[in-house]
Design an enzyme around this catalytic site. Structure first.
Site, short mmCIF file in Angstrom:
data_model
loop_
_atom_site.label_atom_id
_atom_site.label_comp_id
_atom_site.label_asym_id
_atom_site.label_seq_id
_atom_site.Cartn_x
_atom_site.Cartn_y
_atom_site.Cartn_z
N ASP A 447 42.20 44.47 38.64
CA ASP A 447 41.75 43.08 38.75
C ASP A 447 40.87 42.71 37.56
OD1 ASP A 447 41.45 40.60 39.93
OD2 ASP A 447 41.00 41.43 41.91
N CYS A 490 46.20 41.85 37.94
CA CYS A 490 45.68 40.76 38.78
C CYS A 490 44.48 40.20 38.06
CB CYS A 490 45.28 41.34 40.14
SG CYS A 490 44.36 40.21 41.19
N ASP A 512 46.15 34.17 44.40
CA ASP A 512 45.43 34.51 45.63
C ASP A 512 45.87 33.61 46.78
OD1 ASP A 512 44.02 36.58 44.61
OD2 ASP A 512 42.10 35.54 44.47
C1 GLA Z 1 40.48 38.88 43.41
C2 GLA Z 1 41.93 39.19 43.69
C3 GLA Z 1 42.14 39.36 45.17
C4 GLA Z 1 41.25 40.45 45.70
C5 GLA Z 1 39.80 40.16 45.34
C6 GLA Z 1 38.91 41.32 45.66
O1 GLA Z 1 40.15 37.63 43.89
O2 GLA Z 1 42.76 38.21 43.16
O3 GLA Z 1 43.48 39.64 45.46
O4 GLA Z 1 41.65 41.68 45.17
O5 GLA Z 1 39.64 39.87 43.96
O6 GLA Z 1 37.61 41.09 45.30
#
Ligand code: GLA
Length: 709
Positions: A447, A490, A512
């Site tokens: 992420d 991500c 998301d």
């Molecule tokens: C981001 C990602 C989500 C999740 C959160 C966790 O927003 O896009 O899918 O993993 O972080 O903190």
């Protein structure tokens, strides 16, 4: 002497006019022409340009490297200086190297400015034109590069474009407009690919659509700052220019140093957006330039984020493992919340050690359970980030990207770690390698949740470019060390989706937002450039967490179907009936998975703005799967006919609606044959006369299979 150089792909061709002591000009980019040498000579003989009054006295060619120093003015592709000197180079002494029928390298030098340049062009077998530029400082003094654009000229008939924009939970949105202004400039300074202004652009002839028209698509494979310009040229042509965007002073080339631009990937289609995405998808799937998935199929995910957020309750986790396995889910991804101090979003990032309060015996018991249940484990990381409330920050506050004397702003309560700092890099790498050595982790969800502001390194220089390269390097090294490991890119959803990061990552988290209404448009924008199997798409709760909108189970699961399917909700809350329904859809997905992940992805043009129709067709056209998604209220009282001109007209197809019977009643006193059993139709009938669709509710989907044998 003028001459032509032709770069040939599979179906397309790019023709360059070589002009003495100038960069060449693109005179043609389109379907393969295969000109004879006589035809080439004819063109060259009459290729002189008019010189207008009140202008420079030379013919002004629109070259592939327009320069201020040559009078290209606002079309300029280069800016830089050596102190107050060498700011308008011309680059002469051109040499051409034609490596193969599809590739060309042009070297050029400017001895006065002390610069050497190489432009590489390749039109590959997938009809993707790849271009990059390398600049070397050849004298004993540093050179400051400010801008370096890759430039591609388009014919005058190109007069419409789709730009892509978005925001968190609203990625890959399309803005279609007429090209009617002198110049469009889009800059991304967020330090990651961004969901606001991703480096994607489509331009085409009047009225182009999914199925028809001439279209050109552009994508810069880079995960940092970028800019693109689209200019109207004085003869009516359009010039598209893409490049990395540098912060002031960021690209200073010391003596002998070289800068290589990110690659621009571009393609031409005379079959509308469908042919264009076919080119990109085939290139990504087959060229071997991008990370491949390492299993024989892409596993179905369960992701814990929306199921439990930071509350990693052991009992619930184990129950979730059983439930997921019983539904046929194949990969269990433990999202944020598993490491030291991570009980909320304000603490813990940087302390990549399993939290013993939540996992007293480490991750082993969970992993054993996951494996015993026939699944594999994925683990969430955000390696480039650090919370001020973390051991890492307390020990090394100087490792964050910042500018001394200023208060570095927080984003999601976190700072960005300077990964180009050797000790910071080695600390993060060691943490990750230790965990990957200790535990059987098959997959990383990588992420990156904030934009970069004042991203200064320890010398106070802008560190964005180096940060991107350090991130690539870390991913690359982990891939080398753990050859079976897969990585997902991500960034708060889809803010880092590009062909730069996809050289190291196997899947992307598109958004998301798991609300299918929003997902339908997000996934459409995504699909023009990237194939569906790369796209993580998750079935979420009935009431979407990000929008509060309510959606049926069938609409949710079928929206996530043309993708790498996943689940992101507390499955323990599902009723027995819902579980049975889901299991049926999961089995169906597995049946069609290889078709979805390998077939040709197609969109159909529809007149109803609330309706989207898309599907996949196998290479031999014996199998197809289509979705008719009625996202908004239907515009017409009676539904239209489904016409698919991409099947084989000489074949007969068995056509079957795969939805569960109770979901196709809709608002009809009398239904249609498609809802009542299998149909037998020829490809010609399907293409030209069509199949009558039922009247649909808003927020519903039909899934239709076509089989011929
Ligand atoms: C981001 C990602 C989500 C999740 C959160 C966790 O927003 O896009 O899918 O993993 O972080 O903190």
């Amino acid at each position: 002497m003028k001459k032509l150089i032709k770069l040939t792909g599979n179906k397309t061709e790019l023709i360059l006019l070589v002009i003495p002591s100038k960069f060449p000009e693109i005179i043609y980019w389109g379907k393969k022409l295969s000109l004879t040498s006589t035809e080439e000579a004819q063109f060259i003989e009459y290729s002189e340009l008019p010189v207008p009054q009140a202008f420079l006295d030379d013919e002004q060619y629109l070259t592939i490297f327009p320069l201020l120093g040559n009078g290209a003015f606002q079309l300029n592709a280069f800016s830089g200086s050596r102190g107050q000197q060498s700011w308008a180079p011309q680059f002469r002494q051109l040499t051409y190297r034609e490596a193969s029928s599809g590739s060309l390298e042009i070297d050029a030098r400017d001895e006065i400015a002390g610069l050497q340049l190489t432009i590489k062009l390749e039109l590959n077998n997938w009809d993707i034109l790849e271009q990059e530029i390398t600049l070397t400082n050849i004298v004993n003094d540093s050179y400051q590069l400010n801008e370096l654009f890759i430039s591609l000229a388009l014919p005058a008939k190109v007069n419409e474009m789709i730009q892509f924009h978005g925001r968190w939970i609203h990625e890959f949105q399309q803005q279609r407009s007429l090209i009617n202004q002198p110049c469009y400039l889009v800059e991304n300074l967020k330090g990651r690919t961004s969901n606001d202004n991703p480096p994607l652009l489509i331009c085409g002839s009047n009225g182009f659509s999914h199925q028809a028209g001439e279209v050109y698509a552009f994508h810069l494979g880079w995960s940092g700052n970028h800019a693109y310009k689209l200019s109207m040229v004085s003869d009516g042509r359009k010039l598209v220019q893409f490049g990395e965007k540098f912060l002031p002073g960021e690209m200073t080339l010391s003596s002998g140093a070289t800068y290589t631009s990110p690659k621009l990937y571009a393609t031409y289609s005379d079959g509308g957006l469908n042919q264009l995405s076919h080119n990109f998808h085939a290139f990504i799937r087959e060229s071997g330039r991008f990370a491949k998935h390492k299993r024989s199929y892409r596993p179905i995910h369960i992701n814990t984020w929306e199921a439990m957020y930071f509350e990693h309750n052991q009992e619930m986790l184990f129950k979730l493992v059983y439930k997921a396995a019983s539904l046929g889910i194949e990969r269990f991804v433990l999202d944020d919340g598993w490491f030291n101090g991570r009980n909320h979003e304000r603490a813990g990032l940087g302390d990549w050690f399993v939290d013993k309060n939540k996992y007293p015996n480490g991750l082993t018991p969970l992993i054993e359970q996951v494996k015993k249940s026939g699944m594999e484990l994925g683990l969430w990381f955000e390696p480039e980030m650090v919370n001020p409330d973390s051991e890492l920050f307390r020990k090394h506050p100087d490792w964050v990207l910042h500018l001394a004397g200023y208060q570095q702003p927080l984003g999601r309560y976190q700072y960005v770690l300077n990964l180009a700092h050797p000790e910071a890099y080695s600390y993060i790498k060691t943490c990750m390698v230790d965990l990957l050595n200790q535990y059987d982790i098959a997959y990383i969800k990588w992420d990156m949740n904030r934009d970069l502001v004042q991203p200064g390194n320890s010398l106070g220089y802008s560190g964005v470019h180096d940060q991107v390269l350090a991130t690539y390097r870390l991913m690359d090294e982990l891939n080398q060390l753990f050859p079976r490991l897969e990585i997902e890119s991500c960034a708060s959803g889809g803010a880092r989706v590009d062909l730069g990061i996809l050289r190291y990552t196997n899947r992307v988290w598109t958004s998301d937002c798991n609300d299918p209404v929003e997902r339908q448009s997000i996934q459409e924008g995504f699909s023009y450039f990237f194939p569906p199997e790369l796209m993580g798409s998750h079935f979420g709760p009935e009431q979407a967490h990000t929008t509060n909108r309510l959606n049926t189970l069938e609409y949710r699961i079928l929206t996530a179907f043309f993708a790498n399917l996943g689940f992101e909700q507390n499955l323990l809350e599902l009723t027995a009936y819902e579980c049975t329904q889901l299991k049926t859809y999961i089995d169906l997905y597995k049946k069609y998975r290889s078709l979805i992940h390998r077939g040709d992805f197609i969109w159909l043009d529809t007149l109803d703005p609330g309706q989207k129709i898309y599907g996949v067709i196998s290479a031999d056209k014996t199998q197809a799967l289509f979705a008719v998604a009625q996202n908004g209220f239907p515009v017409n009282q009676v539904s239209s006919k489904l016409m698919i001109p991409y099947l084989d007209e000489s074949k007969n197809y068995r056509v079957k609606l795969l939805n569960s019977q109770e979901n196709t009643g809709y608002l009809m006193k009398k239904s249609v044959p498609l809802c009542n059993g299998e149909l037998l139709l020829s490809g010609k009938v399907i293409a030209n006369l069509g199949i009558q669709l039922p009247i649909m509710h808003p927020q519903s989907i039909l899934l239709i299979a076509f089989t011929s044998n």
